[in-house]
Write a protein that holds these residues in place. Structure first.
Motif, PDB file in Angstrom:
ATOM      1  N   GLY A 185       0.801  -1.209   0.000  1.00 23.99           N
ATOM      2  CA  GLY A 185       0.000   0.000   0.000  1.00 23.99           C
ATOM      3  C   GLY A 185       0.835   1.260   0.000  1.00 23.99           C
ATOM      4  N   ALA A 186       0.196   2.363  -0.376  1.00 29.45           N
ATOM      5  CA  ALA A 186       0.870   3.665  -0.406  1.00 29.45           C
ATOM      6  C   ALA A 186       1.362   4.037   0.985  1.00 29.45           C
ATOM      7  CB  ALA A 186      -0.085   4.727  -0.928  1.00 29.45           C
ATOM      8  N   GLY A 187       2.563   4.633   1.028  1.00 26.22           N
ATOM      9  CA  GLY A 187       3.120   5.118   2.283  1.00 26.22           C
ATOM     10  C   GLY A 187       3.925   4.106   3.060  1.00 26.22           C
ATOM     11  N   VAL A 188       4.164   2.927   2.491  1.00 26.24           N
ATOM     12  CA  VAL A 188       4.943   1.888   3.181  1.00 26.24           C
ATOM     13  C   VAL A 188       6.366   1.917   2.633  1.00 26.24           C
ATOM     14  CG1 VAL A 188       5.162  -0.567   3.666  1.00 26.24           C
ATOM     15  CG2 VAL A 188       2.890   0.482   3.550  1.00 26.24           C
ATOM     16  N   PHE A 189       7.339   2.066   3.514  1.00 30.47           N
ATOM     17  CA  PHE A 189       8.768   2.165   3.179  1.00 30.47           C
ATOM     18  C   PHE A 189       9.466   0.948   3.771  1.00 30.47           C
ATOM     19  CE2 PHE A 189      12.880   4.786   4.045  1.00 30.47           C
ATOM     20  CZ  PHE A 189      13.472   4.282   2.894  1.00 30.47           C
ATOM     21  N   ILE A 190      10.123   0.171   2.926  1.00 35.03           N
ATOM     22  CA  ILE A 190      10.663  -1.112   3.380  1.00 35.03           C
ATOM     23  C   ILE A 190      12.103  -1.303   2.927  1.00 35.03           C
ATOM     24  CG2 ILE A 190       8.409  -2.237   3.371  1.00 35.03           C
ATOM     25  CD1 ILE A 190       9.220  -3.622   0.741  1.00 35.03           C
ATOM     26  N   VAL A 191      12.808  -2.163   3.660  1.00 36.10           N
ATOM     27  CA  VAL A 191      13.969  -2.877   3.138  1.00 36.10           C
ATOM     28  C   VAL A 191      13.438  -4.198   2.614  1.00 36.10           C
ATOM     29  CG1 VAL A 191      16.169  -3.988   3.677  1.00 36.10           C
ATOM     30  CG2 VAL A 191      15.576  -1.803   4.765  1.00 36.10           C
TER      31      VAL A 191
END
Length: 327
Positions: A185-191
């Motif tokens: 989803g929008a707004g999810v920042f991951i490694v």
């Protein structure tokens, strides 16, 4: 050999994002939603895009191929040759990603002439907006004809409604087996850790890709959808909340991930000795050093197996990503 800091490497993507990567790295340029860290993998259909360069200008892939044992270790080379067997990304979803899935090892070997499929996992390191969620696996068994109709009609609402949807926050980790339908989803920042391929089969292509032919790896959807897991998926075993754990080393995934990759979050206050291993290090917080490399939030570092006495020093938190356990 010493650890080596590597810079941003952001091949062009079809979706929006990149502001979180720019803030994380402390740069002004939101160059794109994915940063392929210490990558020896190229984009599907483009032999040059996606490959990381060392500070001396050499491609990391070529440096490893020229001297694989010091980089990867003798056991790894015996199992995988000069293949790192790992791709690590920073991924900033500036919009919801389409519903898609990735081939398994068996499917990739049979249809794509490749040893690796694309099992992946996500370490959530940031969220924005009112509803940061991910979608993973079908809630109920789905007949093949139904999936084919959804893809043919591009029925996005039906695809999303059929998936397990759940919120995520920093510290959560999600393991995504090959074949499992998913979206971020929008707004999810991951490694993101994954097997070292760029194989994606995009069920929901309208509004994302130029046309349907861009979504099936040249196989046609009739063949590509045979690798989709249409069974009901219990996501509970695939999701972990690790934020509250502050041990020196926190394992981020269960043993089910070991055949594909490994990751731990390191909490350093003083110093931590690292065991010999090829690794990609991403600093989440604080400052410190690894050998001659100065570290701060946003630093990304490739660590050779033969690095001379690798010791992390300072006050920092970092994610260490490593190749699979050798079979």
């Amino acid at each position: 050999m010493d650890a080596v800091a590597v810079g941003a490497n952001q091949p062009r993507q079809f979706y929006r994002g990149g502001a979180a990567i720019a803030r994380f790295r402390g740069t002004a340029d939101a160059a794109g939603p994915e940063d392929w860290v210490a990558s020896t993998t190229s984009r599907f259909g483009d032999a040059d895009a996606g490959l990381s360069r060392l500070p001396d200008g050499r491609l990391l892939r070529d440096a490893i191929a020229a001297d694989p044992v010091p980089w990867l270790g003798p056991g790894h080379v015996a199992a995988f040759g000069d293949d790192t067997a790992l791709l690590v990304k920073l991924l900033d979803a500036g919009q919801r990603l389409p519903v898609h899935h990735h081939p398994s090892d068996a499917f990739a070997a049979a249809h794509l002439d490749c040893r690796h499929g694309k099992t992946e996992a996500w370490v959530v390191i940031g969220t924005e907006g009112p509803d940061p969620v991910v979608y993973l696996g079908f809630r109920e068994d789905v007949p093949p004809g139904v999936v084919e109709r959804w893809v043919s009609e591009q029925d996005s609402a039906a695809m999303l409604a059929a998936l397990n949807r759940f919120p995520v926050s920093p510290g959560d980790t999600v393991f995504v087996p090959a074949g499992t339908p998913h979206a971020i989803g929008a707004g999810v920042f991951i490694v993101e850790l994954q097997q070292p391929t760029d194989f994606s089969i995009t069920l929901e292509w309208r509004g994302f890709l130029p046309d349907a032919d861009a979504g099936h790896l040249g196989l046609g959807y009739a063949a590509a959808l045979r690798g989709l897991d249409r069974s009901a998926r219990d996501v509970a075993p695939l999701v972990r909340a690790t934020r509250g754990s502050v041990r020196t080393s926190v394992a981020l995934f269960d043993a089910v991930a070991d055949p594909y990759f490994r990751a731990d979050r390191l909490h350093v206050s003083g110093h931590v000795d690292l065991d010999p291993s090829f690794a990609v290090l991403i600093v989440l917080e604080g400052t410190g050093s690894l050998g001659p490399v100065a570290l701060r939030r946003g630093s990304t570092v490739v660590v050779p197996h033969g690095a001379d006495a690798p010791v992390l020093t300072g006050d920092l938190v970092a994610v260490r990503c490593r190749p699979p356990v050798r079979s």
